[in-house]
Design an enzyme around this catalytic site. Sequence first.
Site, PDB file in Angstrom:
ATOM      1  CB  SER A   1      -0.949  -0.043   1.206  1.00 33.93           C
ATOM      2  OG  SER A   1      -1.975   0.899   1.078  1.00 33.93           O
TER       3      SER A   1
ATOM      4  CE  LYS B   1       0.159   5.166  -1.975  1.00 39.13           C
ATOM      5  NZ  LYS B   1      -0.650   4.495  -2.970  1.00 39.13           N
TER       6      LYS B   1
ATOM      7  CG  HIS C   1      -5.383  -2.741   0.014  1.00 46.35           C
ATOM      8  ND1 HIS C   1      -4.652  -2.249  -1.041  1.00 46.35           N
ATOM      9  CD2 HIS C   1      -4.914  -2.099   1.117  1.00 46.35           C
ATOM     10  CE1 HIS C   1      -3.795  -1.342  -0.600  1.00 46.35           C
ATOM     11  NE2 HIS C   1      -3.918  -1.243   0.717  1.00 46.35           N
TER      12      HIS C   1
END
Length: 432
Positions: free
Chosen positions: A268, A272, A409
């Site tokens: 998540s 990044k 997720h």
Amino acid sequence: MQRTCVLIVLIVTSTMWTPDPDVYAQPRGFNYDEAQVPKYTLPDPLVMVDGTKVTSAKQWNDKRRDEVQQLFEAYMYGKVPDGETELIFTDAKGERALGGAAIRKQVKISFGEKEDAPAMDLLIYLPADAKVRVPVFLGLNFHGNHTIHKDKEIWLTESWVRTNKKFGITKNKANELSRGVAAGRWQIEKAIAKGYGVATIYCGDIDPDFNFPSNGIQAYYYKKDQTIPEKGQWGTIAAWAFGLSCAMDYFETDTDIDHKKVAVLGHSRLGKTSLWAGAIDTRFALTISNCSGCGGAALSRRRFGETVRRINTSFPHWFCSRFHQYNDKEDKLPIDQHMLIALCAPRPVLINSATEDKWADPHGEFLAAQGADAVYRMLGTGGLDAKKWPEPNKLVKSTIGYHLRPGKHDVTARDWDVYIEFADHHMTGGAE
């Protein structure tokens, strides 16, 4: 920022992640329909800003790569301040852990000698009976090192932690109730059994994850009278990535660790971070992004799921302030996320997505991987060996790797199986 390192050895004898509600809920009012994706044109990673075409590996390595990195620094993640940092490593002697299967090390990394210098705690597990230097998976965690395993000897973080009643975290302070709550996301025993080490740092040790410009490592490097980051200075994601590079600095001093075989990973917002860290620090042998979505592996121009405006509104501290000028203006960006993946070239990179994680745009993550293919092939690798979006559970093991896991997720045991298989193929040839 240049870093110098000092190692202090102490002999010590021993007598989570919170799901982000707006990620899990797939917020209303955003596009989740492939047919509604607007037409867009991606910037060509092999065309310089002045229009010059890049036709050789030498041109990429000598000119274009630096240009692309500078664009990401200037317009998205922000640049780390210039200057030097003296890292102080306070090294706790390794001890047997996990029923004797592992050696646990805990290292305090201080960002200078001053009394008020910030510090982060690096937790490391290595196979106990390794005969050679150990390859390592390195990643940040969301709620403190103690959340990744029930091991009672893991230090509780003293940093700010987001309150989470489900985990027993109150008043933004870690406690014993949260020990091991994220263990399912950190398959320590699985990695150890396969010959890998696992290392982690709590992201909040580096920069607490809320919009307050006077906390964390960034404020420590402010100039006199500075109170907020300058326009192109690092946001929180860049600060977290800096912390990962500082962990690599430590690995280079530890004779138990093969610092040439370190995979940086994240999920998540921390995915990044792993992508940015892997892009700018070429010491990382392998980069893994897990469901990193907008601002990570997903193409911004698709406006599918989370958008640039939404991420900058919800998390204004993650990126540099210049990125905010592209809210609803993604087509004006001089970059997109395929170029971030290309910065990892020719080193292997794995993009791991999930079928139900529409907020993170798994198809857009695959398309970004495709968009980096030309750079990888110019540099002599196989690029991405997939012409179309793969079926779930099919691992594409080319230098640009891709995997689509059924589900939400999250980070699962299946994801770790994929990480290890990909690392075996590209980084170690099988660590066992």
